[in-house]
Design an enzyme around this catalytic site. Structure first.
Site, PDB file in Angstrom:
ATOM      1  N   HIS A 128       0.845  -1.206   0.000  1.00  0.00           N
ATOM      2  CA  HIS A 128       0.000   0.000   0.000  1.00  0.00           C
ATOM      3  C   HIS A 128       0.876   1.250   0.000  1.00  0.00           C
ATOM      4  CE1 HIS A 128      -3.989  -1.863   1.662  1.00  0.00           C
ATOM      5  NE2 HIS A 128      -3.457  -2.590   0.700  1.00  0.00           N
ATOM      6  N   TYR A 173      -8.944   4.857   8.180  1.00  0.00           N
ATOM      7  CA  TYR A 173      -9.044   5.164   9.609  1.00  0.00           C
ATOM      8  C   TYR A 173     -10.120   6.238   9.747  1.00  0.00           C
ATOM      9  CZ  TYR A 173      -4.526   2.834  10.489  1.00  0.00           C
ATOM     10  OH  TYR A 173      -3.496   1.917  10.606  1.00  0.00           O
ATOM     11  N   PRO A 206      -3.212  -0.291  19.119  1.00  0.00           N
ATOM     12  CA  PRO A 206      -2.981  -0.715  17.733  1.00  0.00           C
ATOM     13  C   PRO A 206      -3.222   0.365  16.669  1.00  0.00           C
ATOM     14  CG  PRO A 206      -4.968  -1.747  18.614  1.00  0.00           C
ATOM     15  CD  PRO A 206      -4.318  -1.043  19.746  1.00  0.00           C
ATOM     16  N   LYS A 212       2.035  -0.293  15.228  1.00  0.00           N
ATOM     17  CA  LYS A 212       3.472  -0.290  15.533  1.00  0.00           C
ATOM     18  C   LYS A 212       3.991  -1.525  16.279  1.00  0.00           C
ATOM     19  CE  LYS A 212       4.822   3.396  13.636  1.00  0.00           C
ATOM     20  NZ  LYS A 212       4.588   2.820  12.327  1.00  0.00           N
ATOM     21  N   TYR A 216       4.153   6.715  10.317  1.00  0.00           N
ATOM     22  CA  TYR A 216       3.391   5.516   9.951  1.00  0.00           C
ATOM     23  C   TYR A 216       4.268   4.482   9.243  1.00  0.00           C
ATOM     24  CZ  TYR A 216      -0.744   2.790   8.746  1.00  0.00           C
ATOM     25  OH  TYR A 216      -1.672   1.783   8.643  1.00  0.00           O
TER      26      TYR A 216
HETATM   27  P1  RFL Z   1       3.879 -11.928  21.261  1.00  0.00           P
HETATM   28  O1  RFL Z   1       3.403 -11.962  19.838  1.00  0.00           O
HETATM   29  O2  RFL Z   1       2.861 -11.710  22.306  1.00  0.00           O
HETATM   30  O3  RFL Z   1       4.654 -13.295  21.519  1.00  0.00           O
HETATM   31  C1  RFL Z   1       5.031 -13.705  22.811  1.00  0.00           C
HETATM   32  C2  RFL Z   1       5.079 -15.211  22.827  1.00  0.00           C
HETATM   33  O4  RFL Z   1       5.595 -15.640  24.082  1.00  0.00           O
HETATM   34  C3  RFL Z   1       4.844 -16.753  24.541  1.00  0.00           C
HETATM   35  N1  RFL Z   1       4.981 -16.837  26.007  1.00  0.00           N
HETATM   36  C4  RFL Z   1       5.796 -17.707  26.647  1.00  0.00           C
HETATM   37  N2  RFL Z   1       6.610 -18.662  26.185  1.00  0.00           N
HETATM   38  C5  RFL Z   1       7.326 -19.381  27.102  1.00  0.00           C
HETATM   39  N3  RFL Z   1       7.241 -19.175  28.442  1.00  0.00           N
HETATM   40  C6  RFL Z   1       6.446 -18.196  28.948  1.00  0.00           C
HETATM   41  N4  RFL Z   1       6.363 -17.985  30.249  1.00  0.00           N
HETATM   42  C7  RFL Z   1       5.670 -17.422  28.025  1.00  0.00           C
HETATM   43  N5  RFL Z   1       4.786 -16.407  28.168  1.00  0.00           N
HETATM   44  C8  RFL Z   1       4.381 -16.059  26.943  1.00  0.00           C
HETATM   45  C9  RFL Z   1       3.432 -16.449  24.056  1.00  0.00           C
HETATM   46  O5  RFL Z   1       2.628 -17.620  23.969  1.00  0.00           O
HETATM   47  C10 RFL Z   1       3.693 -15.818  22.693  1.00  0.00           C
HETATM   48  O6  RFL Z   1       3.684 -16.763  21.638  1.00  0.00           O
HETATM   49  O7  RFL Z   1       5.008 -10.823  21.473  1.00  0.00           O
HETATM   50  P2  RFL Z   1       6.120 -10.223  20.481  1.00  0.00           P
HETATM   51  O8  RFL Z   1       6.890 -11.301  19.814  1.00  0.00           O
HETATM   52  O9  RFL Z   1       6.816  -9.190  21.258  1.00  0.00           O
HETATM   53  O10 RFL Z   1       5.274  -9.523  19.299  1.00  0.00           O
HETATM   54  C11 RFL Z   1       4.470  -8.396  19.526  1.00  0.00           C
HETATM   55  C12 RFL Z   1       3.276  -8.379  18.570  1.00  0.00           C
HETATM   56  O11 RFL Z   1       2.622  -9.622  18.615  1.00  0.00           O
HETATM   57  C13 RFL Z   1       2.285  -7.243  18.909  1.00  0.00           C
HETATM   58  O12 RFL Z   1       2.983  -6.067  19.251  1.00  0.00           O
HETATM   59  C14 RFL Z   1       1.335  -6.928  17.719  1.00  0.00           C
HETATM   60  O13 RFL Z   1       0.435  -7.973  17.475  1.00  0.00           O
HETATM   61  C15 RFL Z   1       0.561  -5.632  17.995  1.00  0.00           C
HETATM   62  N6  RFL Z   1      -0.400  -5.293  16.927  1.00  0.00           N
HETATM   63  C16 RFL Z   1       0.015  -4.714  15.746  1.00  0.00           C
HETATM   64  N7  RFL Z   1       1.323  -4.485  15.516  1.00  0.00           N
HETATM   65  C17 RFL Z   1       1.726  -3.978  14.312  1.00  0.00           C
HETATM   66  O14 RFL Z   1       2.925  -3.760  14.132  1.00  0.00           O
HETATM   67  N8  RFL Z   1       0.861  -3.679  13.288  1.00  0.00           N
HETATM   68  C18 RFL Z   1      -0.474  -3.877  13.434  1.00  0.00           C
HETATM   69  O15 RFL Z   1      -1.222  -3.655  12.482  1.00  0.00           O
HETATM   70  C19 RFL Z   1      -0.941  -4.380  14.708  1.00  0.00           C
HETATM   71  N9  RFL Z   1      -2.242  -4.603  14.903  1.00  0.00           N
HETATM   72  C20 RFL Z   1      -1.758  -5.568  17.100  1.00  0.00           C
HETATM   73  C21 RFL Z   1      -2.664  -5.185  16.062  1.00  0.00           C
HETATM   74  C22 RFL Z   1      -2.227  -6.194  18.247  1.00  0.00           C
HETATM   75  C23 RFL Z   1      -3.570  -6.422  18.376  1.00  0.00           C
HETATM   76  N10 RFL Z   1      -3.989  -7.057  19.556  1.00  0.00           N
HETATM   77  C24 RFL Z   1      -4.568  -8.356  19.524  1.00  0.00           C
HETATM   78  C25 RFL Z   1      -3.530  -6.546  20.809  1.00  0.00           C
HETATM   79  C26 RFL Z   1      -4.019  -5.422  16.186  1.00  0.00           C
HETATM   80  C27 RFL Z   1      -4.483  -6.007  17.355  1.00  0.00           C
HETATM   81  C28 RFL Z   1      -5.967  -6.198  17.483  1.00  0.00           C
HETATM   82  C1  PHB Z   2      -4.940  -4.878  10.859  1.00  0.00           C
HETATM   83  O1  PHB Z   2      -5.104  -5.055   9.629  1.00  0.00           O
HETATM   84  O2  PHB Z   2      -5.115  -5.792  11.670  1.00  0.00           O
HETATM   85  C2  PHB Z   2      -4.542  -3.549  11.361  1.00  0.00           C
HETATM   86  C3  PHB Z   2      -4.254  -2.535  10.458  1.00  0.00           C
HETATM   87  C4  PHB Z   2      -3.893  -1.278  10.929  1.00  0.00           C
HETATM   88  C5  PHB Z   2      -3.825  -1.039  12.287  1.00  0.00           C
HETATM   89  C6  PHB Z   2      -4.104  -2.067  13.197  1.00  0.00           C
HETATM   90  C7  PHB Z   2      -4.461  -3.321  12.727  1.00  0.00           C
HETATM   91  O3  PHB Z   2      -3.511   0.199  12.737  1.00  0.00           O
END
Ligand code: RFL
Ligand code: PHB
Length: 396
Positions: free
Chosen positions: A72, A200, A292, A296, A384
């Site tokens: 995009h 957004y 979110p 980031k 962004y």
């Molecule tokens: P994770 O992905 O939470 O992975 C951590 C892993 O550690 C495991 N764990 C353990 N393992 C062993 N022993 C223990 N005691 C443990 N405790 C936990 C867990 O099972 C897990 O598998 O962390 P990590 O690697 O730091 O990654 C971070 C990202 O996952 C997170 O920041 C993003 O998903 C946030 N996020 C977004 N980030 C973006 O860059 N772009 C996006 O568009 C975006 N959209 C989002 C998001 C997060 C969302 N939610 C669900 C909060 C949209 C949403 C809705």
């Molecule tokens: C997504 O596609 O899950 C998504 C996109 C943009 C955001 C957060 C989540 O800012």
């Protein structure tokens, strides 16, 4: 068992770190509580910054992202019944890719498995020991037996609910937090994209985000009460809310489809300093959380481990500890930039309960500004795509 770097957590941070270390000739073991199936199917993020795309590509795990992700060059801001485009590529020369986090996870796991890596899924009772010595270890249970992994370094990539952050003495840690009084209701639905780019939307009824996953699967969110339940929301009610918030007065309408997944997430900003204690280093959500809105979280996790892998490389190849000593300080510059950006986007676009009509007009004034002034639009765009964060770390 013994390895050079013991990694707790197989999220984007842990898996990508293990991959980067492997490319630098450094051994690691990854311990994960969930199963491979679970980590490969959990629906989370979707947006990859230019720097994340480049890193995945340069390190040989970007092929499917390139083929199946959607590149995009801009996104739209919807407010006051209109839509206005932010042209990311014109403003910054960079772009983003929409590619689901669990697809990144699949690609990283496949690469690690192909390289013969030691990934242990389904572990429990993980605990960290000896991090203030040069012989730290991780204890855990796996298939009914107790194990100890001895290593040179322990890296806590175990997300916001993990155990590693707690291993840093409270007296040395300073936590910063803001909890938002709203959440996001997320859906996945069948059907074509409603728009070529992400939308957004700020609306009096609350925020909405129209994103995508593939030509046939769409991802959408709308602001909700974080204590609400998905059971209170029929498909008809969801579509009525999304139409009210994201359709424009200029003839744009979002496209309904069959909803096959619904979830609610709370929103929080959080930073834990320091990210290092002795031989323990934190990366990703284990050390910081962003709402979110700025997309980031995953990108910060990747940026952290990129810095950390260089520092570990300098330790093993040149016996240098200065980059490791500066890891927290270096990573935190980008983290605070992203914290501010995510907070700013969230504040500009969400309905704030109790906000006065004056404060509501300020949100609209800010949206008018970022969609009419090239200077203001550039501030938004460079944050962004991640260029602003990269500039914070030029002294690496
Ligand atoms: P994770 O992905 O939470 O992975 C951590 C892993 O550690 C495991 N764990 C353990 N393992 C062993 N022993 C223990 N005691 C443990 N405790 C936990 C867990 O099972 C897990 O598998 O962390 P990590 O690697 O730091 O990654 C971070 C990202 O996952 C997170 O920041 C993003 O998903 C946030 N996020 C977004 N980030 C973006 O860059 N772009 C996006 O568009 C975006 N959209 C989002 C998001 C997060 C969302 N939610 C669900 C909060 C949209 C949403 C809705
Ligand atoms: C997504 O596609 O899950 C998504 C996109 C943009 C955001 C957060 C989540 O800012």
């Amino acid at each position: 068992m013994r390895t050079q770097v013991g990694i707790i957590g197989a999220g984007p941070a842990g898996l990508f770190l293990s991959h980067l270390l492997h490319l630098r000739g450094i051994d690691s073991v990854v311990l994960e509580t969930r199963t491979r199936d679970q980590i490969e199917s959990t629906i989370r993020a979707g947006v990859l910054e230019q720097g994340t795309m480049d890193l995945l590509t340069q390190t040989g795990v970007g092929e499917r992202m390139k083929a199946e992700g959607a590149l995009h060059h801009g996104f739209e801001l919807a407010f006051e019944g209109k839509r206005r485009r932010i042209d990311l590529t014109d403003l910054t020369g960079q772009a983003i890719t929409v590619y689901a986090q669990h697809e990144v996870i699949k690609d990283l796991v496949a690469a690690r498995v192909a390289a013969g890596a030691e990934l242990r899924f389904g572990v429990s009772d993980t605990s960290v020991h000896g991090i203030d010595t040069d012989k730290p270890s991780i204890r855990y249970c796996h298939e009914g037996a107790e194990h100890e992994l001895q290593c040179d370094f322990v890296i806590g990539c175990d997300g916001s609910q993990g155990v590693s952050r707690q291993a840093i003495p409270q007296a040395l840690r300073k936590d910063f937090e803001r909890v938002y009084p709203f959440g996001w209701f997320g859906i996945l639905c069948e059907g074509p994209p409603s728009s070529d780019e992400l939308i957004y939307a700020r609306h009096e009824r609350g925020f909405a985000l129209i994103s995508t996953r593939s030509p046939n699967v769409q991802r959408m969110y709308f602001q909700c009460d974080p204590k609400d339940s998905v059971d209170n929301w029929s498909d008809d009610r969801i579509w009525a809310e999304l139409h009210a918030r994201a359709d424009s007065d200029e003839g744009h309408k979002i496209i309904d489809g069959k909803i096959f997944q619904k979830n609610i997430v709370g929103m929080r900003s959080f930073v834990s300093t320091t990210m290092q204690y002795g031989r323990l280093f934190l990366a990703g959500d284990a050390a910081h959380i962003v709402p979110p809105t700025g997309a980031k979280g995953l990108n910060l996790a990747v940026a952290d481990v990129n810095v950390l892998s260089k520092a570990l490389d300098a330790f093993y190849k040149e016996n240098r500890t200065d980059l490791l000593d500066r890891y927290s300080e270096t990573a935190l510059k980008r983290i605070w930039r992203a914290e501010h950006f995510s907070y700013w986007m969230t504040s500009m676009l969400h309905r704030i309960e109790g906000a006065s009509p004056f404060e509501q007009q300020l949100q609209v004034a800010e949206l008018e500004y970022v969609t009419t002034s090239r200077t203001a639009a550039t501030v938004l765009a460079e944050n962004y795509v991640g260029a602003a964060g990269a500039q914070m770390q030029v002294n690496l």
